[in-house]
Design a protein around this motif. Sequence first.
Motif, PDB file in Angstrom:
ATOM      1  N   ALA A 279       0.827  -1.209   0.000  1.00 19.77           N
ATOM      2  CA  ALA A 279       0.000   0.000   0.000  1.00 19.77           C
ATOM      3  C   ALA A 279       0.857   1.254   0.000  1.00 19.77           C
ATOM      4  CB  ALA A 279      -0.929  -0.009   1.207  1.00 19.77           C
ATOM      5  N   HIS A 280       1.967   1.201   0.729  1.00 20.19           N
ATOM      6  CA  HIS A 280       2.890   2.340   0.848  1.00 20.19           C
ATOM      7  C   HIS A 280       4.323   1.845   0.712  1.00 20.19           C
ATOM      8  CE1 HIS A 280       0.262   5.695   2.192  1.00 20.19           C
ATOM      9  NE2 HIS A 280      -0.495   4.743   2.714  1.00 20.19           N
ATOM     10  N   ASP A 281       5.210   2.785   0.359  1.00 21.21           N
ATOM     11  CA  ASP A 281       6.637   2.451   0.270  1.00 21.21           C
ATOM     12  C   ASP A 281       7.318   2.465   1.629  1.00 21.21           C
ATOM     13  OD1 ASP A 281       6.533   2.128  -2.473  1.00 21.21           O
ATOM     14  OD2 ASP A 281       6.908   4.254  -2.863  1.00 21.21           O
ATOM     15  N   GLY A 282       6.632   2.956   2.643  1.00 21.06           N
ATOM     16  CA  GLY A 282       7.148   2.954   4.014  1.00 21.06           C
ATOM     17  C   GLY A 282       6.138   2.311   4.942  1.00 21.06           C
ATOM     18  N   GLY A 283       6.493   2.243   6.235  1.00 21.26           N
ATOM     19  CA  GLY A 283       5.570   1.685   7.205  1.00 21.26           C
ATOM     20  C   GLY A 283       4.284   2.485   7.283  1.00 21.26           C
ATOM     21  N   VAL A 284       3.176   1.794   7.533  1.00 16.50           N
ATOM     22  CA  VAL A 284       1.874   2.456   7.687  1.00 16.50           C
ATOM     23  C   VAL A 284       1.584   2.555   9.183  1.00 16.50           C
ATOM     24  CG1 VAL A 284      -0.550   2.460   7.038  1.00 16.50           C
ATOM     25  CG2 VAL A 284       1.134   1.404   5.517  1.00 16.50           C
ATOM     26  N   TYR A 285       1.339   3.781   9.659  1.00 12.30           N
ATOM     27  CA  TYR A 285       1.190   4.006  11.096  1.00 12.30           C
ATOM     28  C   TYR A 285      -0.245   4.282  11.534  1.00 12.30           C
ATOM     29  CZ  TYR A 285       6.228   4.213  11.055  1.00 12.30           C
ATOM     30  OH  TYR A 285       7.557   3.891  10.892  1.00 12.30           O
ATOM     31  N   GLY A 286      -1.089   4.658  10.597  1.00 16.65           N
ATOM     32  CA  GLY A 286      -2.460   4.946  10.987  1.00 16.65           C
ATOM     33  C   GLY A 286      -3.425   4.746   9.836  1.00 16.65           C
ATOM     34  N   VAL A 287      -4.650   4.311  10.156  1.00 15.24           N
ATOM     35  CA  VAL A 287      -5.731   4.241   9.180  1.00 15.24           C
ATOM     36  C   VAL A 287      -6.992   4.779   9.840  1.00 15.24           C
ATOM     37  CG1 VAL A 287      -4.824   2.311   7.825  1.00 15.24           C
ATOM     38  CG2 VAL A 287      -6.256   1.845   9.807  1.00 15.24           C
ATOM     39  N   SER A 288      -7.863   5.368   9.022  1.00 10.86           N
ATOM     40  CA  SER A 288      -9.113   5.898   9.555  1.00 10.86           C
ATOM     41  C   SER A 288     -10.176   5.815   8.466  1.00 10.86           C
ATOM     42  CB  SER A 288      -8.935   7.350  10.011  1.00 10.86           C
ATOM     43  OG  SER A 288     -10.106   7.836  10.635  1.00 10.86           O
ATOM     44  N   TRP A 289     -11.338   5.250   8.835  1.00 11.72           N
ATOM     45  CA  TRP A 289     -12.420   5.016   7.887  1.00 11.72           C
ATOM     46  C   TRP A 289     -13.260   6.271   7.668  1.00 11.72           C
ATOM     47  CZ3 TRP A 289     -13.687   0.436   5.295  1.00 11.72           C
ATOM     48  CH2 TRP A 289     -12.969  -0.712   5.677  1.00 11.72           C
ATOM     49  N   SER A 290     -13.860   6.341   6.475  1.00 10.15           N
ATOM     50  CA  SER A 290     -14.857   7.373   6.196  1.00 10.15           C
ATOM     51  C   SER A 290     -16.138   7.015   6.946  1.00 10.15           C
ATOM     52  CB  SER A 290     -15.136   7.458   4.697  1.00 10.15           C
ATOM     53  OG  SER A 290     -15.694   6.244   4.219  1.00 10.15           O
ATOM     54  N   PRO A 291     -16.989   8.001   7.244  1.00 12.50           N
ATOM     55  CA  PRO A 291     -18.229   7.714   7.994  1.00 12.50           C
ATOM     56  C   PRO A 291     -19.137   6.689   7.314  1.00 12.50           C
ATOM     57  CG  PRO A 291     -17.785  10.064   7.974  1.00 12.50           C
ATOM     58  CD  PRO A 291     -16.796   9.448   7.035  1.00 12.50           C
ATOM     59  N   ASP A 292     -19.100   6.601   5.964  1.00 14.72           N
ATOM     60  CA  ASP A 292     -19.978   5.667   5.271  1.00 14.72           C
ATOM     61  C   ASP A 292     -19.337   4.308   5.023  1.00 14.72           C
ATOM     62  OD1 ASP A 292     -18.159   6.141   3.257  1.00 14.72           O
ATOM     63  OD2 ASP A 292     -19.599   6.989   1.838  1.00 14.72           O
ATOM     64  N   SER A 293     -18.150   4.089   5.560  1.00 16.84           N
ATOM     65  CA  SER A 293     -17.430   2.800   5.488  1.00 16.84           C
ATOM     66  C   SER A 293     -17.001   2.401   4.077  1.00 16.84           C
ATOM     67  CB  SER A 293     -18.291   1.668   6.081  1.00 16.84           C
ATOM     68  OG  SER A 293     -18.601   1.912   7.431  1.00 16.84           O
ATOM     69  N   SER A 294     -17.033   3.315   3.125  1.00 18.56           N
ATOM     70  CA  SER A 294     -16.657   2.969   1.757  1.00 18.56           C
ATOM     71  C   SER A 294     -15.211   3.325   1.424  1.00 18.56           C
ATOM     72  CB  SER A 294     -17.579   3.671   0.755  1.00 18.56           C
ATOM     73  OG  SER A 294     -17.381   5.075   0.791  1.00 18.56           O
ATOM     74  N   GLN A 295     -14.633   4.237   2.218  1.00 21.11           N
ATOM     75  CA  GLN A 295     -13.278   4.693   1.959  1.00 21.11           C
ATOM     76  C   GLN A 295     -12.496   4.750   3.269  1.00 21.11           C
ATOM     77  OE1 GLN A 295     -14.392   8.498   0.077  1.00 21.11           O
ATOM     78  NE2 GLN A 295     -13.542   7.718  -1.855  1.00 21.11           N
ATOM     79  N   LEU A 296     -11.186   4.884   3.165  1.00 21.94           N
ATOM     80  CA  LEU A 296     -10.356   5.132   4.342  1.00 21.94           C
ATOM     81  C   LEU A 296      -9.107   5.876   3.915  1.00 21.94           C
ATOM     82  CD1 LEU A 296      -7.729   2.986   4.409  1.00 21.94           C
ATOM     83  CD2 LEU A 296      -9.506   1.387   5.070  1.00 21.94           C
TER      84      LEU A 296
END
Length: 603
Positions: A232-249
């Motif tokens: 997903a990324h070229d470096g470490g992923v430290y955080g994720v957060s969902w959109s209110p409608d659960s379709s995106q993050l």
Amino acid sequence: MSLEFKHVFACLPSVTRGVAKVLGRDPKGINFLYTNGKSVIIRNIENPAIAEIYTEHAQQVTVAKYAPSGFYIASADVSGKIRIWDTTQKEHLLKHEYQPFCGMIKDIAWTEDSQRIAVVGEGQNKFGAVFLMDTGSSVGEVIGHSKVINSADIRQTRPIFLITGSDDTKVALSEGPPFKFKNTRDDHSGFVNCVRFSPDGSRFVTAGADGQIHLYDGSTGEKISSLGGEKAHDGGVYGVSWSPDSSQLISASGDKTVKLWDVGAGTAVITFNMGPDVMDQQLGCLWQKDHLLSISLAGYINYLDKNNPDRPLRTIKGHINSIHSIAVHKNDRTTIYTGSHDGHINYWDSETGENDTFVGKGHTNQVSKMVVDEAGQLVTCSMDDTVRYINLNKKEYSDSDVVKMDSQPKCVSVAPGGLALAVCIEHLVLLKDKKKVFTLDNLGFNPEAGTLHCGGTTAAVGDAKGKIHLYSIEGSTLKEDKTLEVKGPITVMDYSYDGAYLAVTDEKVITVFTVADNYAVKDEFYGHHARIASLAWSPDSEHFASGGMDMMMFVWTVNDSDKRVRLADAHKLHHVSALAWVDEHTLATTSHDASVKQWTVKF
């Protein structure tokens, strides 16, 4: 006379390279949460200048999360204590305090009914616990990991599941309540930094140091896909957060980007490029209503712009570390300047809290003192052994405006005609127009503080034995004229704006001398019970303020030592490290909590 709180310009989140920073979401959509030192900061997401600071933890706070009801906040610290406190009242009354295990708590998760809490981290005998909010009674166990657990989340729909991610590269799924281990997933090849359920509970994602984000079914724990394919990324992923409608993050990464993902397609639809520098690494993120936030390694809070991914809508700046110096231009009192332990200097609009930093490379160590001269330059001294001149119109550092000292400067003072005095550990340095013109060595005493008279003809220097050395400035030289004496080691000294008085603080007493009366003692001001660390004159030269290691702040009246106002715990956890008058009725204070507070003074 009275002293009333006006507002606070809050500190930034404390961050550590390679460690995820958790932001707390307000279910009502009004505020967001983060931590710094022993404080929890509550900021308005629409107007981040509106802030509150919760300061009841005895140890460094690591994470804070709202209850789904919005009525409580749970915050936890490095010792393993968790405090649950009210959000509806200014006093933030404590409801409960528990210690589910001994050791750092790294994440908190609530059940949808706000009745149960899961905490995870680095305990001595276990890495997590789940308990009832009202009683602290256990409602299951957190197992399935052999190393510190970094992240946890609870499904907000039934059936209820708890997911956890660990340094052992595994993701564990537990079902409850009471929570019982169900299975583990071993799809990451690096530390698992963040795990989060979608708001509707249908899916959850895990993000790791291997740059991968995996998507799972929210009820079975079966893997669905990996966002972005192999990585997903070229470096470490430290955080994720969902959109209110659960379709995106959104996801925040050490590769200095934040990505917005279409979860169904498994592809990134927007990549926010946050900059080229190491301090642009992104350690956390939050999607709240229409706001997309990320946290940089610099501690900056970025409001991301979907229409312009290369430039945030706004970037909230400030201080991460303790503030040691403050200044206000006597002719332009709309801006406050502050300098911190790490050499960072910030300038603030005194009313709105809008702030920024100077362009370029500045000090590399603590900014010990700062003043504004008549030419509109911010003159600063630092533990990096330099005195700097910063043009406040250009708002940028210049290598040509740096004066190297032969020993560490403790304070700096200015006077008309381009004069400046730097009091260093081993000598005194007189500067004119940004250049050294005279150095006084072999003093025979240890200088602690110094100040120039506004007339530019006299310099006063205080030593560690309570003596004040008065020097006349003759051309480009300093000539000692006389000495005065106070009761103890001198900590701070300053002439009043009109030059009529010299205020000198020793360990606990402030002595004011009348300049025109051959420096006769006008009065002594008692009230502090410990070392006085800061002092500032009001613009009218009729009042001055002081802050001590006793956590007390006073505002004094020169002509009546009994006419004073006292405020205890102005910054709660720390003493007032520096003071400045914004105007005759507004006092600004700083402290080791990295925040700036303003107070209204009524005479």
